[in-house]
Structure formats: C-alpha cells, structure tokens
Design an enzyme around this catalytic site. Sequence first.
Site: not given
Length: 416
Positions: A166, A306, A317, A338, A343, A402
């Site tokens: 990502c 994010h 975050e 998002k 996403h 990831f």
Amino acid sequence: MSGITRRVVVTGMGAVTPVGNSREEYWQALLHGKSGAGAITRFPTEGFSTTIAAEVKGFDPTQRINAKEARRMDLFIQYAVYAASEAIEDAGLRVDGMDPTRIGVIVGSGIGGISTLEAQYKVLKERGPGRVSPFMIPMLISDMAAGMISIIFGLKGPNYCTVSACASAAHALGDAVSVLRNGHADVVLTGGAEASLTELAMAGFCAARALSTRNDDPEHASRPFDKDRDGFVCGEGAGILVLETLDHAIARGARIYAEVLGFGYSADAYHITAPPENGEGMARCMENALLDAEIARERVGYINAHGTSTEVGDAAETAGIKRVFGEHARCLAVSSTKSMTGHLLGAAGAVESIATIMALHHGVLPPTTNLSTPDPACDLDYVPNSPREKRVDVAMSNSFGFGGHNASLVFGSWKG
C-alpha cells in the site's frame, strides 16, 4: 553530476478512481462526500464474507488509449496509461518538443496484473498451454504500467516500478523526487495503479480478515477513525502526477500546483500486516519526511492520513501523529479520503497525494466521511463528514503498507 539539489514541483495530475475518472471529477466527489463503495459486480460473491468493494465505474479506456493497445493491457495498466494521458495534458507537456531522455516514468503497483493471471490460468487448465496468451507475462508484471507509459508517449528517461504494497505509489513519488533532485531527469511521470478486485484477491483479503463486512451498507462501510470501523473497503484505480524541476517548469511557463518539500520512509520490522500499536515506525517515517523537507513540524497544517478503517491501523497512525507533532497535533487537521474511495492499495499514495495537493491549491480540506461515533483512541481533528475551507501552507500524505513499509510526503503550497 554537480552537488546542487534541485527543487521539485507538481505541474500535472491525472486520476482514475471509484468516485470519478478524472482529476476534477475525483476532487469534486471528495468535496461532496461521495462514496465509491457498492456491491461487487465483477464476479459472483456467494460464499465471500465481504461482498462489497469500491469499483471504478464507467471506464472506457479507448477515450485515451488505442483500442488495439488497450486489449493487450491488464486493467491496472489501462488505468495507469489513462491517468498518465490526463496528467500530461494537464501539465501542458509537449513531449515531441522535449528531450525524451530527460523524461522518466516511475509507477508503482502492489499486486500488478492479477486479473490476467487468473484468466490465463483458467485457459491453461481448460484449454491447455498452447492457448495461453503470448501477452500474458507483459500484461501481468507490475512494471508494465511504467513500461507502457514510456512506450506510448516515447519517454526514454529513468523507467521502473516500485512494489511495496500500500506504500507503492508513495515510494514511486519519493524515488521520482530523488531522480529530479539529483539531475537524472527534468520531468518524471509518477504514481501508482491497481486493479485487484478479482475472485482470488478478494478471497485472500477475506481470509486475512482485513475487510469490512458491512455488506448491507457499503456506502458507510469505510469509516476511518470511527469507533465502529471493522476493516477496509478494497478499491482500485490509478493516480499519475507530473513532477519536474522548478527551473524546468518555469522555463516552459508551466502552471505549478504545489512544491514537493520532502519525503521520508521507514520500516516497522514488526508484523506482516499490522503496525505496532504505538505507531513508532509511522512516526519515524513522518519525522524523516520533515527532516528531508527541512521545516519545523509546526508548519504542517493538514495530514491526508493513511486511515484505512482498520481497528489497529487507525489507532496506531493517531499515536504516531501525536508522537511526531506533540501538542501541535491538536492544531492539525487530519482526514482520510479512503472513507470515500476505499483503499486503492498500490495506487493509494498517488491518488491521496493528488487530494492533498488539491487541498493546498484550493484552500479546502476534504472530509473523513462516516465518522459518527468518536473512538477514544482516535481523538484528533479528522475533518468529520464535511469539507472545510482552510488555507494551509504545508501538508503531509501518509502511506503505510503490509510488510511494515512506511512512506510520507510533504507538500508545500505554491505562491508563485
């Protein structure tokens, strides 16, 4: 090569997203809180724990791509080339009048052409190896988005792909900045593309229990920072930006959207899918971006987070932002687009950088939609549910992937 570090600016942007297939459609959708999520239409979803996604809608590649060429591209490549065409047009680049060896292409993808892989495996098993397409490999490899942009537009500078889940598109932008600063190119088309809404990919995400299962209410399924969030909504699309050195942009009379002030990266070295709860790796990434930008943290006024809508990710975050900004964190506006687009995986960092740049350019911050029940662990100003008119001089965009891959970009408003 001289020791001069060149300033880098953004002069063009193109987007294909679940909420609009151009930069302006995408931006207006964000300002109106439009959701791109809905029931999956690409394949039968019986037996899937998640049956919703944020699909690109009404996409016709032949509006910008030759029909014969389009047939030889996986969907993620089509998205990338389409967005690149818009970005070149938006930047007013006259490629045929420029030195093509000074124009690079760096485009990331987290997964690449998985729809081609699935389709051709089916051909192999049902019809034999002799019927597998000779275009299978070029259609599925992740670097071919950058490769096809280079081929179609005749761009002969640095050309490659970044793959970091990502964070792929954000890393592509960071690499593009380095290429330009170091004098290896004058212009770089950069960003990311993803088209992984396939049976196998969705089955894998379902098995990992990463996705929201709010199947009866898809428009409200992606709810970053909300107490009732239950996973992310998978999306698709592409974002391509034209970055160039300031001197080059001024020399050709280009319109400048923003300046890229800094880029930072780090690794969590913690877990294959989850960040540490204290956001330590994310914090180091943001710190590195600020150090690269050589600015005080108090100058940052907005963060495009994010913000995936996962329980651990959003809280981590938030913790990371507090760790970096201290008391100033309470003065920051933070939002996750998002909540509307879902996403976009390897394309996320690019489309979210576009949102960040548009926020700087227009003086309007996009909202975090679906934020109705505050989570005590997420206690910052997330611009809930409605856009906010606010002039900001410096903004940050975060992307965390990831594998513990972290990337942050810092943009500055352009005053000419």
